[in-house]
Design a protein around this motif. Sequence first.
Motif, short mmCIF file in Angstrom:
data_model
loop_
_atom_site.label_atom_id
_atom_site.label_comp_id
_atom_site.label_asym_id
_atom_site.label_seq_id
_atom_site.Cartn_x
_atom_site.Cartn_y
_atom_site.Cartn_z
N GLU A 183 0.79 -1.34 0.05
CA GLU A 183 0.09 0.01 0.16
C GLU A 183 0.87 1.32 0.04
O GLU A 183 0.35 2.25 -0.70
CB GLU A 183 -0.85 -0.03 1.26
N ASN A 184 2.02 1.17 0.68
CA ASN A 184 2.70 2.50 0.90
C ASN A 184 4.04 2.27 0.54
O ASN A 184 5.09 2.78 0.59
CB ASN A 184 2.84 2.89 2.42
N ARG A 282 1.47 9.24 0.87
CA ARG A 282 0.06 8.25 0.61
C ARG A 282 -0.92 8.75 1.54
O ARG A 282 -0.84 8.84 2.66
CB ARG A 282 0.75 7.28 0.85
N GLU A 299 0.42 11.83 8.20
CA GLU A 299 0.71 11.99 6.76
C GLU A 299 2.01 12.82 6.45
O GLU A 299 2.78 12.46 5.69
CB GLU A 299 -0.28 12.28 5.97
N ASN A 302 5.05 11.27 7.66
CA ASN A 302 5.17 9.65 7.08
C ASN A 302 5.64 10.07 5.50
O ASN A 302 5.65 9.08 4.70
CB ASN A 302 4.16 8.69 7.24
#
Length: 352
Positions: A183-184, A282, A299, A302
């Motif tokens: 996903e990331n 993301r 977010e 990250n």
Amino acid sequence: MPVSGATIFINGTTKYCISNDSGKFKIENVKDERFEIVCTLKGYTTLNYLYKKAPKNYAVRFEINPIQNIVGIVIGNGREYLEKTFLNSLLGIVEARNCEVANMNALTFLKPKSVNEIHVSLTEPLIIFNEHLGYMIHVAFNDISITNIQDQQNEMFTWFKPLTSKSSDKIDKWQKAREEVYENSLLRFMRAVYADNLMQRGFQTRFITRIYSNDSAYNHTGVLMKKTNTMLSDAGIIFPDTNRRYIDLLDKKPIPTSNYRIDEEGNEISIQLNNQILQVIRLENANEYSDYKMLPVKEKFNAFYLSTIDNQKIFIEPSGAFYNASDLLVSRLWSHRSLGSKLPVDWIPGVF
């Protein structure tokens, strides 16, 4: 003289074969037009060849040479400390706890007398079992330099072999872990750039422009930020330049892929960052956040950062594989050093 028993693989994938008694090998169903084929064998140097535009039928010949005798030395706190530090750097500090190296004695540590760095060599490919994602990883390199026990340089080649289990619970656990990592992942980002559907896959990108002190705009930061709709960024922590003074300005609004994605001839796709840093975030619903100040703190924290050496182009294949990887600087979890959280580029979501 033909060499049997050599492992030949497509770098970063699950595709491999073993050379036969005649030294011949065959790998089928390679879909990318640009790919890197690698040859490894215990006691021999690792060789690689990059196909930039492979024909339908192609052949490559490797002439491998024995590794010269290397005498390792124990440095500072000893070999055990170096092994742990190297694996944390290679796999990621957290990911290293879920991995086991089958042949740690293949590592040789050397420290040149004139520079503050340690060289790591291999007498045979490193075999790593990643129990979290369910892969055996075959890692090969001829020499890696680690400066201050952190930064790795030079080429590294990987081949992934999926682990098997009779336990359906373990298989489900591996599949779930792979889905979560994907996903990331940088792999998912590169696939989204190739398909030009970045926003639909939940990614936002912004440019960070570095203004050096010898630029006239450096002394008029406030005016420049209003004019360009930017804000101060802490990207200097990620990609510092210790030789010159500078400020980093981050776009408040996300930018479209057309600002750095290039449609090359022959259906090739590349990215070129024009001497800027690309911030990637993301989000579950990327369309909901049109301004950086609106983003949740998590977010922002990250975020991932990409930069290139000398503004080199990075070519992307449909699989998400990219070249020239050595010219791409990547931070945080997308770092080249976080091998413990990486998937093979031929991995497909929903397929075990």
